[in-house]
Design an enzyme around this catalytic site. Structure first.
Site, PDB file in Angstrom:
ATOM      1  N   ASP A 209       0.888  -1.339  -0.013  1.00  0.00           N
ATOM      2  CA  ASP A 209      -0.256   0.029   0.077  1.00  0.00           C
ATOM      3  C   ASP A 209       0.945   1.301   0.018  1.00  0.00           C
ATOM      4  O   ASP A 209       0.486   2.263  -0.670  1.00  0.00           O
ATOM      5  CB  ASP A 209      -1.032   0.052   1.204  1.00  0.00           C
ATOM      6  CG  ASP A 209      -2.032  -0.749   0.961  1.00  0.00           C
ATOM      7  OD1 ASP A 209      -2.461  -1.292  -0.096  1.00  0.00           O
ATOM      8  OD2 ASP A 209      -2.938  -1.056   2.190  1.00  0.00           O
TER       9      ASP A 209
ATOM     10  N   ALA B  27      -5.891   9.237  20.692  1.00  0.00           N
ATOM     11  CA  ALA B  27      -5.565   9.317  22.232  1.00  0.00           C
ATOM     12  C   ALA B  27      -6.191  10.806  22.897  1.00  0.00           C
ATOM     13  O   ALA B  27      -5.481  11.404  23.337  1.00  0.00           O
ATOM     14  CB  ALA B  27      -4.080   9.312  22.311  1.00  0.00           C
TER      15      ALA B  27
END
Length: 256
Positions: free
Chosen positions: A44, A180
């Site tokens: 990819d 996060a």
């Protein structure tokens, strides 16, 4: 019927280079600008590199997996009729994200992203980022390690690892996903219309520096990042019918 001219490109991986040599013996070698189809051999990462380098040519790209990750690639099957596979392939049209990043030094940097644009803290200090949609502030302060905006094709990559949603291809939406997040603790992101203009403003950039990355192109010490989906630019990827990109994205949603 004239056979299509193929531009054969390969990553530095040993397997990809071996496949390149074999295919060049069979089909010859054409520069991307003179080819009808670009064939990318690798993973990819190499596919994204190919799109960034040659996407403006408007040639369809048929990838074959000869790398570590191959979500955007077809299986490499030596001995198969490559021209027949290309002729039967189904197209997937992708619109990249356009990023304009302003830096602490006053520079303005433009870049494209086919997977995602991400903002990440550069130091141990958490990033403080304001988010505005179409000129209206929706989140005055996100305290986090970072935040990203992902395309449907990119929603299964970094976005999914950050617990963002997988987006169906052709749904005309983007995923806005925190990385996060600390405050607001319960905010998990949003799904936006593809035409939405997203502006990220870094609060206190000197104390809490932030970098912006469009796929693999990183810009350090940004103060503001504007992202929108490009409607003028697009690339076409070709996939074998039994495992096209839409089906792959669907499968990812049921993989446990």
């Amino acid at each position: 019927m004239t056979a299509p001219r193929l531009a054969l490109l390969a990553s530095p991986a040993i397997e990809a280079q071996a496949a390149l040599a074999q295919l060049e013996r069979e089909f010859g070698a054409h520069p991307p600008a003179e080819a009808d189809v670009i064939v990318a051999l690798g993973g990819d990462g190499f596919m994204l590199q190919t799109l960034h380098r040659h996407g403006a040519l408007g040639r369809p790209v048929y990838g074959m997996k000869l790398g570590t990750v191959g979500f955007l690639m077809n299986q490499y099957r030596p001995g198969d009729d490559l021209l027949a596979r290309i002729a039967a392939a189904e197209p997937a049209v992708l619109h990249p994200l356009e990023m304009r990043a302003q830096t602490e030094s006053g520079a303005s940097v433009d870049s494209l992203a086919y997977n995602e644009v991400s903002l990440l803290r550069q130091t141990r200090q958490a990033a403080h980022i304001r988010i505005a949609l179409n000129g209206e502030v929706r989140l005055d302060e996100l305290i986090c390690d970072g935040v990203m905006l992902a395309t449907p094709a990119g929603s299964t990559a970094y976005n999914f690892s950050a617990h963002g949603p997988i987006l169906p291809l052709g749904a005309n939406v983007m995923a806005l996903t925190p990385i996060a997040p600390f405050r607001p603790r319960r905010w998990r992101g949003a799904v936006l219309k593809a035409g939405t203009e997203v502006r990220f403003t870094v609060r206190d950039p000197l104390k809490r520096p932030v970098s912006a990355t469009a796929d693999s192109h990183e810009v350090r010490d940004v103060t503001e990042v504007l992202v929108r989906e490009s409607r003028d630019r697009h690339v076409t990827l070709l996939f074998d019918p039994e495992h096209n990109l839409e089906e792959r994205i669907l499968i990812e949603q049921f993989t446990v």
